[in-house]
Motif scaffolding. Structure first.
Motif, mmCIF file in Angstrom:
data_model
loop_
_atom_site.group_PDB
_atom_site.id
_atom_site.type_symbol
_atom_site.label_atom_id
_atom_site.label_comp_id
_atom_site.label_asym_id
_atom_site.label_seq_id
_atom_site.Cartn_x
_atom_site.Cartn_y
_atom_site.Cartn_z
ATOM 1 N N ASP A 120 -4.264 -1.291 -2.526
ATOM 2 C CA ASP A 120 -3.841 -2.810 -1.865
ATOM 3 C C ASP A 120 -2.524 -2.872 -2.213
ATOM 4 O O ASP A 120 -1.396 -3.576 -1.203
ATOM 5 N N SER A 121 -2.290 -3.018 -3.564
ATOM 6 C CA SER A 121 -1.234 -3.260 -4.094
ATOM 7 C C SER A 121 -0.846 -3.356 -4.898
ATOM 8 O O SER A 121 -0.933 -2.474 -6.690
ATOM 9 N N PRO B 267 0.739 -1.060 -0.098
ATOM 10 C CA PRO B 267 0.035 -0.190 -0.140
ATOM 11 C C PRO B 267 0.258 1.383 0.184
ATOM 12 O O PRO B 267 0.021 2.360 -0.293
ATOM 13 N N GLY C 260 -8.443 -4.533 -3.307
ATOM 14 C CA GLY C 260 -8.057 -5.610 -2.664
ATOM 15 C C GLY C 260 -9.078 -6.672 -2.824
ATOM 16 O O GLY C 260 -10.329 -6.553 -3.539
ATOM 17 N N ALA D 113 -1.567 -5.837 3.128
ATOM 18 C CA ALA D 113 -2.062 -4.654 2.708
ATOM 19 C C ALA D 113 -2.481 -3.902 4.238
ATOM 20 O O ALA D 113 -3.180 -2.927 4.628
ATOM 21 N N HIS D 114 -3.958 -4.791 4.534
ATOM 22 C CA HIS D 114 -4.576 -4.223 5.328
ATOM 23 C C HIS D 114 -4.254 -3.830 6.870
ATOM 24 O O HIS D 114 -3.764 -2.929 7.531
#
Length: 373
Positions: free
Chosen positions: A179-180, A169, A291, A345-346
């Motif tokens: 997220d990517s 992120p 994501g 990512a979270h």
């Protein structure tokens, strides 16, 4: 130049490659210690290999040929433990993640290897911006036509692979809202994207011959496709995964690929079609941007649904095709994280929200990689 012959391999065998970050333990920025790490790692007897990557703050580890996700995890664990011991000797650390959160691309050094120097001369600054970190999963195929069929079936699940592995992120100290974000860098290369639609190896050889005659490509390494055949290995290579923060998740993603492949072989659930790619770029974008919270358009039915729901539905369908206890554990790990709405990512964003310092978030990512809870 002709395409090399496809070497048959045992169906559904696995191989995993992970590109990893080397960071100092002062401010947790990238550190150009690849040569030192490789020297120390040569003292270890490993099941796979450790090699340099594009810039000197990166290394790539790989397993040997594995039968299931359990063996992938065993081999990655052995290599990881040796990496951690070597890094400790150098007072540096190793981390997963698809991007380093705050490194500055122009400070990176190209690793001194002929191919990397050639790529740097060709692509200019893009080469240093390619200081990004991915996981590649190889899956064995018994013949060339089977490899192309497996490739195009797997293409429907590219959004799954992206959302489940997303761990990039942050770029250059900023939350990208992706997220990517790593795959945005890959997309800058001219031969990135999807493979051409061929289900017959003879047709694929003709395509390759045409490309070779242009002088644009010399071998399969020149294609930066999301999935590409690897004829010398007898595999297809899935390349869209961000490097996860843990080897456990890396092994679980390999187990997911294997279970999908086993489902394809056992049940022949669908035949891929060129029209599958009408929604490919949209699905891919949603997975990169949002994501697990993205949307998914089913290429076969045209149905729209939350990507998270499509992943859970697929996990249910392929559950009985998990290969061994390690494969079952892999699907369980992924199912639990999807149900919770969590990917790496979270995790990174949650950690940064708490710490308010990307260096500390990176430090905690290094602890996660080495197995700390």
């Amino acid at each position: 130049m002709a395409l090399e012959a496809f070497t048959p391999s045992k169906a559904l065998t696995l191989g995993v490659e992970l590109e990893l970050q080397l960071v100092n333990t002062h401010d947790y920025d990238l550190a150009p210690y690849a040569e030192n790490m490789l020297r120390l790692m040569r003292a270890h007897k490993l099941p796979g290999s450790v090699v340099p990557e594009m810039t000197s703050s990166m290394i790539e580890i790989s397993t040997g040929i594995c039968q299931d996700a359990g063996q992938v995890l065993d081999e990655l664990s052995t290599i990881r433990d040796a990496l951690v011991r070597s890094a400790d000797k150098l007072n540096i650390a190793v981390a997963g993640g698809g991007t380093h959160p705050f490194q500055v691309w122009h400070e990176q050094r190209i690793y001194d290897r002929p191919r990397f120097r050639e790529l740097s001369a060709l692509y200019g600054y893009l080469t240093k911006q390619f200081t990004i970190f991915g996981q590649h999963v190889h899956i064995g195929c018994p013949d060339a036509d089977a490899a192309l069929l497996m490739l195009h079936r797997m293409s429907r699940y590219i959004p799954h692979f992206i959302a489940l592995s997303a761990s990039s992120p942050y770029v250059q100290g900023q939350d990208t809202q992706f997220d990517s974000a790593r795959l945005n860098s890959v997309a800058a290369f001219p031969l990135a994207g999807r493979a051409p639609f061929h289900l017959d190896w003879a047709d694929f050889e003709k395509f390759f011959a045409k490309m070779a005659r242009t002088g644009v490509v010399g071998d399969m390494k020149d294609f930066y496709w999301d999935i590409r055949p690897k004829p010398s290995f007898g595999t297809i290579e899935i390349r869209v995964f961000d490097t996860p923060l843990t080897i456990e998740r890396a092994a679980a993603l390999a187990g997911y690929v294997q279970a999908l492949g086993a489902w394809f072989l056992a049940e022949q659930p669908f035949m891929p079609d060129e029209d599958d790619y009408l929604v490919y770029s949209t699905n891919r974008f949603h997975a990169c941007r949002f994501g697990l919270d993205g949307n998914y358009v089913d290429p076969g039915s045209g149905d729209h649904m939350p990507l998270r729901d499509h992943i859970l539905l697929t996990l249910h369908r392929i559950g009985r095709h998990a290969q061994g206890p390690g494969g079952e554990a892999a699907l369980h790990l992924l199912r639990a994280s999807v149900a919770e709405g969590m990917n790496d990512a979270h995790w990174l964003r949650r950690c940064q929200q708490q710490e308010q310092l990307l260096a500390e978030t990176t430090r905690q990512a290094t602890r996660l990689f080495r197995g700390a809870r």
